[in-house]
Motif scaffolding. Structure first.
Motif, mmCIF file in Angstrom:
data_model
loop_
_atom_site.group_PDB
_atom_site.id
_atom_site.type_symbol
_atom_site.label_atom_id
_atom_site.label_comp_id
_atom_site.label_asym_id
_atom_site.label_seq_id
_atom_site.Cartn_x
_atom_site.Cartn_y
_atom_site.Cartn_z
ATOM 1 N N MET A 168 26.627 -2.083 84.227
ATOM 2 C CA MET A 168 25.554 -2.618 85.058
ATOM 3 C C MET A 168 25.518 -1.916 86.422
ATOM 4 O O MET A 168 24.452 -1.537 86.904
ATOM 5 C CB MET A 168 25.740 -4.113 85.260
ATOM 6 C CG MET A 168 24.644 -4.746 86.088
ATOM 7 S SD MET A 168 24.965 -6.470 86.469
ATOM 8 C CE MET A 168 26.353 -6.315 87.583
ATOM 9 N N LEU A 169 26.669 -1.699 87.033
ATOM 10 C CA LEU A 169 26.712 -1.017 88.324
ATOM 11 C C LEU A 169 26.223 0.414 88.216
ATOM 12 O O LEU A 169 25.534 0.917 89.112
ATOM 13 C CB LEU A 169 28.128 -1.066 88.906
ATOM 14 C CG LEU A 169 28.604 -2.444 89.358
ATOM 15 C CD1 LEU A 169 30.075 -2.389 89.751
ATOM 16 C CD2 LEU A 169 27.758 -2.956 90.509
ATOM 17 N N HIS A 170 26.539 1.091 87.124
ATOM 18 C CA HIS A 170 26.046 2.457 86.924
ATOM 19 C C HIS A 170 24.527 2.458 86.778
ATOM 20 O O HIS A 170 23.855 3.366 87.267
ATOM 21 C CB HIS A 170 26.702 3.109 85.714
ATOM 22 C CG HIS A 170 28.136 3.475 85.951
ATOM 23 N ND1 HIS A 170 28.551 4.328 86.948
ATOM 24 C CD2 HIS A 170 29.263 3.082 85.329
ATOM 25 C CE1 HIS A 170 29.854 4.450 86.928
ATOM 26 N NE2 HIS A 170 30.320 3.691 85.951
ATOM 27 N N GLN A 171 23.977 1.451 86.118
ATOM 28 C CA GLN A 171 22.523 1.340 85.999
ATOM 29 C C GLN A 171 21.903 1.145 87.377
ATOM 30 O O GLN A 171 20.881 1.764 87.704
ATOM 31 C CB GLN A 171 22.131 0.154 85.116
ATOM 32 C CG GLN A 171 22.179 0.452 83.641
ATOM 33 C CD GLN A 171 21.660 -0.726 82.858
ATOM 34 O OE1 GLN A 171 22.121 -1.858 83.033
ATOM 35 N NE2 GLN A 171 20.700 -0.484 81.995
ATOM 36 N N ILE A 172 22.488 0.298 88.194
ATOM 37 C CA ILE A 172 21.968 0.058 89.532
ATOM 38 C C ILE A 172 22.025 1.340 90.364
ATOM 39 O O ILE A 172 21.103 1.651 91.125
ATOM 40 C CB ILE A 172 22.757 -1.073 90.224
ATOM 41 C CG1 ILE A 172 22.460 -2.405 89.534
ATOM 42 C CG2 ILE A 172 22.425 -1.146 91.715
ATOM 43 C CD1 ILE A 172 23.341 -3.543 89.997
ATOM 44 N N ASP A 173 23.095 2.126 90.207
ATOM 45 C CA ASP A 173 23.229 3.377 90.951
ATOM 46 C C ASP A 173 22.112 4.358 90.620
ATOM 47 O O ASP A 173 21.752 5.194 91.443
ATOM 48 C CB ASP A 173 24.587 4.039 90.673
ATOM 49 C CG ASP A 173 25.731 3.326 91.363
ATOM 50 O OD1 ASP A 173 25.462 2.547 92.297
ATOM 51 O OD2 ASP A 173 26.878 3.552 90.951
#
Length: 51
Positions: A42-47
């Motif tokens: 999820m954090l990689h998607q947000i990045d």
């Protein structure tokens, strides 16, 4: 925050409102190896979101 350039000059800036939030988030997420895989995904998607 103090920043020194290559000539040894230093720039000092006043604190920003976001600084406190940034430090809190870094404290919470600075060690990604402790996050579950789904949270990391999820954090990689947000990045990847363009602002």
């Amino acid at each position: 925050m103090i920043h020194a350039d290559e000539n040894g000059r230093q720039t000092v800036r006043g604190p920003r409102t976001a600084d406190v939030i940034e430090y809190a988030l870094r404290g919470a997420f600075d060690e990604p190896r402790y996050l579950p895989d789904d949270m990391m995904a999820m954090l990689h998607q947000i990045d990847r979101v363009r602002h």
